[in-house]
Enzyme design. Structure first.
Site, mmCIF file in Angstrom:
data_model
loop_
_atom_site.group_PDB
_atom_site.id
_atom_site.type_symbol
_atom_site.label_atom_id
_atom_site.label_comp_id
_atom_site.label_asym_id
_atom_site.label_seq_id
_atom_site.Cartn_x
_atom_site.Cartn_y
_atom_site.Cartn_z
ATOM 1 N N ARG A 29 0.449 -1.666 -0.287
ATOM 2 C CA ARG A 29 0.315 0.144 -0.139
ATOM 3 C C ARG A 29 0.470 1.292 -0.192
ATOM 4 N NH1 ARG A 29 -4.316 -1.926 3.989
ATOM 5 N NH2 ARG A 29 -5.404 -3.708 3.361
ATOM 6 N N ARG A 33 -2.594 6.025 0.066
ATOM 7 C CA ARG A 33 -3.235 6.464 0.748
ATOM 8 C C ARG A 33 -2.248 8.116 1.582
ATOM 9 N NH1 ARG A 33 -6.272 1.234 3.191
ATOM 10 N NH2 ARG A 33 -4.082 1.421 4.557
ATOM 11 N N ARG A 42 -6.305 12.257 -6.953
ATOM 12 C CA ARG A 42 -7.250 10.888 -6.679
ATOM 13 C C ARG A 42 -8.408 12.049 -6.599
ATOM 14 N NH1 ARG A 42 -8.365 6.126 -4.365
ATOM 15 N NH2 ARG A 42 -9.823 7.159 -4.356
ATOM 16 N N ASP A 78 -6.921 -2.652 -6.798
ATOM 17 C CA ASP A 78 -7.088 -2.946 -6.184
ATOM 18 C C ASP A 78 -7.832 -4.769 -6.296
ATOM 19 O OD1 ASP A 78 -9.099 -2.442 -3.200
ATOM 20 O OD2 ASP A 78 -10.039 -3.327 -4.840
ATOM 21 N N TYR A 153 -15.067 -12.206 -0.350
ATOM 22 C CA TYR A 153 -16.123 -11.333 -0.681
ATOM 23 C C TYR A 153 -17.089 -11.873 -1.098
ATOM 24 C CZ TYR A 153 -12.249 -7.697 1.006
ATOM 25 O OH TYR A 153 -11.748 -6.675 1.406
#
Length: 346
Positions: A29, A33, A42, A78, A153
């Site tokens: 990551r 972030r 973003r 992702d 998921y």
């Protein structure tokens, strides 16, 4: 298929368990972030849409390489991108995570999981083409979610702490569960192949949720699908990394699934992890990400503990034991890279 410009990089050498000029560093990551420049580019762009804009993907992937001087870039994407690409209705909701419109609960639902082709993800090929030109000798790591985590998921419909629906299927209808994971293994392998053929120098399979399984359940109900993914890309000759969270009891099995490098979270010291994994594998990890919220001396002391524990490893890639947290000071990451490079210079 190995890009010659990156072959002798410290990162790829460590993955191959060869002598290195210094211990290579990258962070899960790292792309996004915590970086203000990431938040700026973003702004106003939904997560999944940002993963489908090649120039934006390239810029975000490059940002931590420029800022931190890490030894490898991680492709910005992702784990649900390939699922979206084959037509599943899902979105990534801020503060929640991936949410699936219609969870997969029956055999009839499997029909919605068609094969993935390169034509489904042209933005991946384009973005990696842009990246390899910019990165030069810095390797690019491609990645995908492992079948168990993707299946969880899809069955749960979103993030879960109990995995009650997924585990109910796994235990109660093992044939349906096995077929679901097998189909996801094909989609995942195809997604990784696109990345490798476009120029990725290594790939990482994230099994973020698999720590919820006991070893016997992992061997029976998750490992065959992960092994299928790793086997499908073995012929490319790029290092294959396997990482999960809370997987201390599964480390040996995760190596047996076909990884060249086993990622270790912060719960197991690397010397103990090596005993569990056994010979013939490099290890990646494993500083607790929360250490980065302390002062510089503490960060360096804790990093030194990781390096000392890794002293006897055949190959070591320094990383955090999980992803960079959003509120991490980017300067702390830059200093950590410099410290590891300096402390391990051969």
């Amino acid at each position: 298929m190995q890009p010659t410009a990156t072959y002798d990089s410290a990162f790829l050498k460590a993955c191959r368990r060869e002598p290195v000029p210094h211990t290579p560093v990258w962070f899960m990551r790292q792309a996004g972030r915590s970086l203000p420049e990431y938040r700026k580019v973003r702004e106003g762009i939904p997560m999944l849409e940002s993963c489908m804009r090649p120039e934006l993907v390239a810029e975000i992937t490059l940002q931590p390489v420029r800022r931190h001087h890490v030894d490898a870039a991680i492709y910005y994407s992702d784990i649900v991108v390939p699922l979206k690409a084959v037509g599943l209705g899902l979105d990534i909701k801020p503060g929640v995570g991936p949410v699936v419109e219609e969870p997969i609960r029956t055999r009839a639902d499997l029909a919605r999981l068609r094969d993935l082709t390169p034509e489904d993800v042209p933005y991946v090929t384009e973005a990696i083409g842009l990246l390899t030109k910019e990165l030069g000798q810095t390797p690019l790591i491609g990645f995908a979610g492992a079948p168990f985590t993707l299946a969880s998921y899809l069955v749960e419909g979103g993030p879960s702490r109990t995995y009650e629906n997924a585990k109910a299927m796994m235990y109660g209808d093992p044939e349906l569960w096995a077929d679901l994971l097998d189909r996801l293994a094909d989609i995942t392998a195809a997604f990784l192949k696109v990345q490798i053929e476009a120029g990725a120098s290594a790939v990482q399979l994230f099994d973020s949720w698999v720590g919820a399984l006991a070893p016997a359940d992992y061997r029976r109900s998750a490992m065959p699908a992960s092994a299928k993914v790793f086997d499908a890309v073995a012929g490319y000759g790029v290092p294959r990394i396997h990482f999960g969270v809370g997987t201390g009891e599964l480390l040996k099995l995760m190596g047996e699934a076909g990884a060249d490098v086993v990622g270790v979270d912060w719960r197991v010291p690397l010397d103990e992890a090596q005993r569990r994994v056994g010979p013939g594998k490099a290890l990646q990890g494993n500083l607790d990400p929360t250490v980065l919220f302390t002062d510089r001396d503490t960060v360096e002391a804790k990093a030194r503990e990781v390096l000392d524990a890794a002293g006897g490893l055949e190959g070591h890639v320094f990383n955090l034991g999980h992803g960079v947290m959003p509120n991490t000071d980017p300067d702390a990451l830059t200093r950590l890279v410099e410290y590891v490079h300096t402390a391990t210079a051969r």
